[in-house]
Design an enzyme around this catalytic site. Structure first.
Site, PDB file in Angstrom:
ATOM      1  N   THR A 203       0.633  -1.244  -0.029  1.00  0.00           N
ATOM      2  CA  THR A 203       0.206  -0.014   0.161  1.00  0.00           C
ATOM      3  C   THR A 203       1.058   1.235  -0.149  1.00  0.00           C
ATOM      4  OG1 THR A 203      -0.046  -0.192   2.478  1.00  0.00           O
ATOM      5  CG2 THR A 203      -1.908  -1.026   0.982  1.00  0.00           C
ATOM      6  N   ASN A 205       0.980   4.632   1.823  1.00  0.00           N
ATOM      7  CA  ASN A 205       0.403   5.362   2.802  1.00  0.00           C
ATOM      8  C   ASN A 205       0.256   6.659   3.049  1.00  0.00           C
ATOM      9  OD1 ASN A 205      -0.086   2.650   3.636  1.00  0.00           O
ATOM     10  ND2 ASN A 205       1.756   2.404   4.664  1.00  0.00           N
ATOM     11  N   GLU A 252      -4.766   4.036   3.642  1.00  0.00           N
ATOM     12  CA  GLU A 252      -3.561   3.029   2.889  1.00  0.00           C
ATOM     13  C   GLU A 252      -4.826   2.518   1.585  1.00  0.00           C
ATOM     14  OE1 GLU A 252      -2.393   0.391   6.218  1.00  0.00           O
ATOM     15  OE2 GLU A 252      -4.713   0.051   6.370  1.00  0.00           O
TER      16      GLU A 252
END
Length: 303
Positions: A203, A205, A252
């Site tokens: 992910t 972030n 995320e």
């Protein structure tokens, strides 16, 4: 677009200006910008906007904003404005009478020869200035006033307040229709604990600014903009309760079918649809299975 502050020593001449908070830069605001472009006739197109609302200045617990300052500047620039002026919100400004606001700010500093506003625009101490005042003082201060009627959505006036309500309900499709552009979060990709990568779902972030009004915690169908390119993605707003015990809300974003690292890149995450609320899963395996289902829901949808 040039971005300046009223604290700077500015002395503009012969401009066309619109004034307001412009929170969200929504469909109604775009009508103001279109009117400015239509009537500019070579003049500089100016947006005068307040750094924060008067209520937020006087009340530290007032509501958050749909767009951050950086996002608002980006949206005004993309709408073809020439100069973006920030009006610092302080008690000296709030004490200006309507006459003083027009003379000292709009005429002496900004050089307005045309003022474009909505029918409910108010200004000056205790919001005592209004459209009627502007209409009656056109000859006195030598400007032309253009009043633009509000834009409607389902027979209701579009307002930043109504959009905030929809954001807090997670109704992103309705939010985007009223904004006439996707609700977005812009920020730098931070290095996290890389838990998503260990689960097989890396992910990007982003920690949103504290002033940013966020939709409810949960999973959303999104599109992420990276260096001018758009990718289908899925984003979680929350604290990731299954594998973390943090308290800070973060966003995320897993980019579907994308393998590159984006640390320290500035990205824009556009929100299109609420998928499901954030919840705690009984096991990591159960979480992985749900994320796989979420990705399939979001893969290849328009946006």
């Amino acid at each position: 677009m040039q971005c300046i502050s009223m604290d700077d020593n500015i002395r503009l001449k012969n401009t066309i200006v619109t004034i307001g908070k412009f929170d969200g830069v929504h469909k109604g605001h775009e009508k103001l910008f279109e009117e400015i472009k239509k009537n500019a006739n070579g003049r500089q197109k100016v947006v005068l906007t307040f750094e924060t609302s008067p209520r937020a200045f006087l009340d530290a617990h007032a509501g958050k904003t749909i767009v951050t300052e950086a996002e608002k500047q980006m949206l005004c620039d993309s709408r073809g404005m020439d100069i973006y002026i920030r009006m610092p919100m302080n008690r000296e400004f709030l004490a200006l009478t309507p006459d003083e606001f027009v003379k000292k700010i709009l005429k002496d500093r900004i050089g307005a020869t045309t003022i474009v506003c909505g029918p409910d625009f108010r200004f000056g101490t205790k919001a005592s200035g209004d459209v009627k005042f502007l209409e009656e003082n056109q000859n006195k201060y030598d400007y032309r006033l253009i009043v633009v009627e509000k834009e409607q959505y389902h027979n209701q006036d579009i307002s930043s307040t109504s959009i905030r309500e929809k954001i807090l309900e997670g109704k992103m499709m309705e939010v985007n229709e009223m904004l006439d552009h996707p609700y977005c979060v812009i920020g730098k990709v931070e290095q996290g604990k890389k838990l998503g990568r260990t689960l097989g779902f890396p992910t990007a972030n982003v920690i949103p600014e504290e002033t940013k009004l966020l939709p409810p915690r949960g999973v959303y169908r999104t599109v992420i903009n990276v260096a001018g390119k758009r990718f289908h993605s899925i984003s979680n707003i929350g604290v990731n309760p299954t594998v973390e015990h943090g308290r800070n809300t973060k966003i995320e974003t897993h980019i579907i079918d994308f393998e590159k690292y984006l640390y320290d890149e500035i990205v824009q995450v556009d929100f299109y649809e609420f998928v499901r609320p954030e919840r705690t899963f009984a096991s990591v395996e159960e979480l992985k299975a749900q994320v796989e289902r979420d990705i399939e829901v979001c893969r290849g949808k328009n946006g």
